[in-house]
Design a protein around this motif. Structure first.
Motif, PDB file in Angstrom:
ATOM      1  N   VAL A 142      32.695  37.000  45.656  1.00  0.00           N
ATOM      2  CA  VAL A 142      32.172  38.084  44.820  1.00  0.00           C
ATOM      3  C   VAL A 142      32.849  39.398  45.214  1.00  0.00           C
ATOM      4  O   VAL A 142      32.822  39.786  46.387  1.00  0.00           O
ATOM      5  CB  VAL A 142      30.644  38.208  44.981  1.00  0.00           C
ATOM      6  CG1 VAL A 142      30.126  39.432  44.232  1.00  0.00           C
ATOM      7  CG2 VAL A 142      29.956  36.949  44.472  1.00  0.00           C
ATOM      8  N   PRO A 143      33.459  40.117  44.266  1.00  0.00           N
ATOM      9  CA  PRO A 143      34.134  41.380  44.579  1.00  0.00           C
ATOM     10  C   PRO A 143      33.171  42.437  45.110  1.00  0.00           C
ATOM     11  O   PRO A 143      31.959  42.403  44.858  1.00  0.00           O
ATOM     12  CB  PRO A 143      34.725  41.809  43.223  1.00  0.00           C
ATOM     13  CG  PRO A 143      34.823  40.540  42.429  1.00  0.00           C
ATOM     14  CD  PRO A 143      33.654  39.715  42.857  1.00  0.00           C
ATOM     15  N   LEU A 144      33.739  43.405  45.836  1.00  0.00           N
ATOM     16  CA  LEU A 144      32.943  44.472  46.453  1.00  0.00           C
ATOM     17  C   LEU A 144      32.150  45.252  45.408  1.00  0.00           C
ATOM     18  O   LEU A 144      30.988  45.602  45.639  1.00  0.00           O
ATOM     19  CB  LEU A 144      33.872  45.414  47.222  1.00  0.00           C
ATOM     20  CG  LEU A 144      33.229  46.675  47.794  1.00  0.00           C
ATOM     21  CD1 LEU A 144      32.183  46.344  48.842  1.00  0.00           C
ATOM     22  CD2 LEU A 144      34.308  47.600  48.395  1.00  0.00           C
ATOM     23  N   ARG A 145      32.771  45.546  44.273  1.00  0.00           N
ATOM     24  CA  ARG A 145      32.080  46.338  43.244  1.00  0.00           C
ATOM     25  C   ARG A 145      30.786  45.660  42.805  1.00  0.00           C
ATOM     26  O   ARG A 145      29.735  46.304  42.705  1.00  0.00           O
ATOM     27  CB  ARG A 145      32.989  46.537  42.042  1.00  0.00           C
ATOM     28  CG  ARG A 145      32.372  47.341  40.898  1.00  0.00           C
ATOM     29  CD  ARG A 145      33.260  47.312  39.671  1.00  0.00           C
ATOM     30  NE  ARG A 145      33.458  45.946  39.174  1.00  0.00           N
ATOM     31  CZ  ARG A 145      34.248  45.633  38.156  1.00  0.00           C
ATOM     32  NH1 ARG A 145      34.938  46.584  37.539  1.00  0.00           N
ATOM     33  NH2 ARG A 145      34.369  44.376  37.746  1.00  0.00           N
ATOM     34  N   GLU A 146      30.853  44.357  42.527  1.00  0.00           N
ATOM     35  CA  GLU A 146      29.673  43.635  42.078  1.00  0.00           C
ATOM     36  C   GLU A 146      28.616  43.556  43.171  1.00  0.00           C
ATOM     37  O   GLU A 146      27.425  43.742  42.911  1.00  0.00           O
ATOM     38  CB  GLU A 146      30.053  42.214  41.629  1.00  0.00           C
ATOM     39  CG  GLU A 146      30.627  42.155  40.234  1.00  0.00           C
ATOM     40  CD  GLU A 146      32.016  42.783  40.146  1.00  0.00           C
ATOM     41  OE1 GLU A 146      32.137  43.882  39.542  1.00  0.00           O
ATOM     42  OE2 GLU A 146      32.967  42.202  40.686  1.00  0.00           O
ATOM     43  N   LYS A 147      29.028  43.286  44.413  1.00  0.00           N
ATOM     44  CA  LYS A 147      28.065  43.240  45.512  1.00  0.00           C
ATOM     45  C   LYS A 147      27.305  44.555  45.627  1.00  0.00           C
ATOM     46  O   LYS A 147      26.081  44.581  45.799  1.00  0.00           O
ATOM     47  CB  LYS A 147      28.788  42.951  46.834  1.00  0.00           C
ATOM     48  CG  LYS A 147      29.313  41.541  46.986  1.00  0.00           C
ATOM     49  CD  LYS A 147      29.956  41.371  48.364  1.00  0.00           C
ATOM     50  CE  LYS A 147      30.478  39.952  48.553  1.00  0.00           C
ATOM     51  NZ  LYS A 147      31.089  39.759  49.883  1.00  0.00           N
ATOM     52  N   THR A 148      28.049  45.660  45.551  1.00  0.00           N
ATOM     53  CA  THR A 148      27.422  46.973  45.696  1.00  0.00           C
ATOM     54  C   THR A 148      26.461  47.254  44.559  1.00  0.00           C
ATOM     55  O   THR A 148      25.353  47.754  44.762  1.00  0.00           O
ATOM     56  CB  THR A 148      28.494  48.075  45.758  1.00  0.00           C
ATOM     57  OG1 THR A 148      29.477  47.741  46.731  1.00  0.00           O
ATOM     58  CG2 THR A 148      27.871  49.413  46.108  1.00  0.00           C
ATOM     59  N   LEU A 149      26.878  46.941  43.338  1.00  0.00           N
ATOM     60  CA  LEU A 149      26.020  47.175  42.178  1.00  0.00           C
ATOM     61  C   LEU A 149      24.735  46.363  42.280  1.00  0.00           C
ATOM     62  O   LEU A 149      23.634  46.892  42.074  1.00  0.00           O
ATOM     63  CB  LEU A 149      26.772  46.813  40.897  1.00  0.00           C
ATOM     64  CG  LEU A 149      25.963  46.866  39.599  1.00  0.00           C
ATOM     65  CD1 LEU A 149      25.432  48.272  39.346  1.00  0.00           C
ATOM     66  CD2 LEU A 149      26.803  46.383  38.417  1.00  0.00           C
ATOM     67  N   TRP A 150      24.858  45.096  42.609  1.00  0.00           N
ATOM     68  CA  TRP A 150      23.669  44.248  42.656  1.00  0.00           C
ATOM     69  C   TRP A 150      22.742  44.654  43.785  1.00  0.00           C
ATOM     70  O   TRP A 150      21.517  44.656  43.611  1.00  0.00           O
ATOM     71  CB  TRP A 150      24.084  42.781  42.803  1.00  0.00           C
ATOM     72  CG  TRP A 150      24.965  42.310  41.686  1.00  0.00           C
ATOM     73  CD1 TRP A 150      25.081  42.854  40.430  1.00  0.00           C
ATOM     74  CD2 TRP A 150      25.874  41.212  41.730  1.00  0.00           C
ATOM     75  NE1 TRP A 150      25.997  42.159  39.696  1.00  0.00           N
ATOM     76  CE2 TRP A 150      26.512  41.151  40.450  1.00  0.00           C
ATOM     77  CE3 TRP A 150      26.232  40.273  42.701  1.00  0.00           C
ATOM     78  CZ2 TRP A 150      27.474  40.182  40.144  1.00  0.00           C
ATOM     79  CZ3 TRP A 150      27.179  39.311  42.390  1.00  0.00           C
ATOM     80  CH2 TRP A 150      27.795  39.265  41.134  1.00  0.00           C
ATOM     81  N   ARG A 151      23.297  45.011  44.938  1.00  0.00           N
ATOM     82  CA  ARG A 151      22.469  45.489  46.040  1.00  0.00           C
ATOM     83  C   ARG A 151      21.735  46.761  45.648  1.00  0.00           C
ATOM     84  O   ARG A 151      20.537  46.928  45.914  1.00  0.00           O
ATOM     85  CB  ARG A 151      23.337  45.772  47.275  1.00  0.00           C
ATOM     86  CG  ARG A 151      23.791  44.549  48.040  1.00  0.00           C
ATOM     87  CD  ARG A 151      22.647  43.901  48.797  1.00  0.00           C
ATOM     88  NE  ARG A 151      23.133  42.871  49.709  1.00  0.00           N
ATOM     89  CZ  ARG A 151      22.339  42.021  50.341  1.00  0.00           C
ATOM     90  NH1 ARG A 151      21.030  42.063  50.151  1.00  0.00           N
ATOM     91  NH2 ARG A 151      22.844  41.113  51.157  1.00  0.00           N
TER      92      ARG A 151
END
Length: 317
Positions: A142-151
């Protein structure tokens, strides 16, 4: 099912002089400060009302549009949609018509009884476990952008539209909070936890301004020319990540999860942790305690724990 957009033929007589056309009435509503001031609200209303106006006839006088024309337009566009979609789009049209009559005192149709709200079935399975969310956000693919958004969506319990609208200038990183424009155009602080705080500096990567969440590629010349400058990063030239793309990405990696489930799960988990309804209301930005009641009731984890109390004591070996 996507309805074929064709103009309605019914009730096309002229109207009294001085009254606005359907098109000009829609434009006036979209230019109202409460709508224009929030890009996400503006985009949502514009998508609905432009389609309705096309069916009614953009140059048709608003005063000559019948109540039944509104019902026919809603039915053709969203008659086969799910109740939540029908109710959301119906509410947008109702807001426009109400604004026309109460704020501008124009002769306008009313929302007909035939286009009443539909019951939305309760779905208690929308809440997902914290373990599932943690596992998703720790996946290596999972890319960093998606991880950050979901968190951030989970830890802030905020609407996806508000989080996607954040700019770097809105962030207060030391205090784990940001100024966000929420539903209705109000501004409030949203807060996040340690996991999001660890990811944000890596995502920002030294940028000091522009949208927080960016698309993967720079837009082409045509899209760039039609994109609001506030939605473009001045350093990278990339555009703000849109809701539809964010929704598709979560569905791709999250085995069918939806963006709103992260907010819904967050609020329910807070209720399971005996957080007061007032605090949940302040965190989620809801306007009434009644709206928060859906989150205060115990989630599935709490039900499982209570169920174990009914089991027979284990025999000692």
């Amino acid at each position: 099912m996507v309805a074929t957009v064709t103009r309605l033929d019914a009730h096309r007589a002229g109207s009294p002089a001085g009254g606005p056309t359907v098109h000009s009435a829609v434009d006036a509503f979209l230019d109202a400060p409460a709508i224009r001031g929030n890009p996400n609200t503006l985009r949502a209303y514009m998508n609905v009302l432009d389609r309705v106006a096309e069916l009614l006839g953009p140059d048709q006088a608003l005063a000559s549009v019948a109540d039944d024309d509104i019902a026919d337009a809603l039915g053709e566009l969203w008659g086969a949609a799910k109740p939540a979609t029908w109710n959301r789009n119906r509410a947008a049209v109702a807001s426009w018509l109400s604004w026309c009559t109460t704020r501008r005192h124009w002769d306008a149709p009313a929302m007909p009884a035939a286009a009443e709200r539909r019951r939305e079935p309760t779905d208690d399975t929308k809440v997902v476990s914290r373990t599932r969310i943690d596992r998703l956000c720790r996946r290596r693919d999972v890319p960093l952008r998606e991880k950050t958004l979901w968190r951030m969506l989970y830890e802030s319990a905020s609407r996806a539209s508000a989080v996607l609208a954040l700019n770097i200038e809105d962030l207060d990183l030391p205090n784990k909070q940001a100024r966000a424009v929420v539903k209705g155009g109000d501004t409030m602080w949203i807060t996040w936890g340690t996991d999001t705080a660890h990811l944000l500096p890596r995502l920002i990567a030294g940028r000091t301004r522009g949208p927080l969440f960016l698309s993967a590629h720079r837009p082409g010349p045509h899209r760039r020319a039609t994109t609001d400058p506030r939605d473009l990063c001045p350093d990278t030239g990339r555009a703000r990540l849109g809701y539809d793309r964010a929704r598709i990405l979560l569905g791709q990696y999250g085995d069918g999860l939806r963006l709103h489930q992260l907010r819904h799960s967050s609020a329910t988990h807070l209720g399971d942790a005996n957080t007061s309804a007032n605090v949940i209301m302040a965190k989620t930005g809801h306007k009434s305690l009644r709206s928060v009641q859906r989150y205060v009731k115990p989630g599935l984890a709490a039900v499982h724990q209570a169920t174990e109390a009914l089991s027979s004591p284990r025999r000692r070996g």
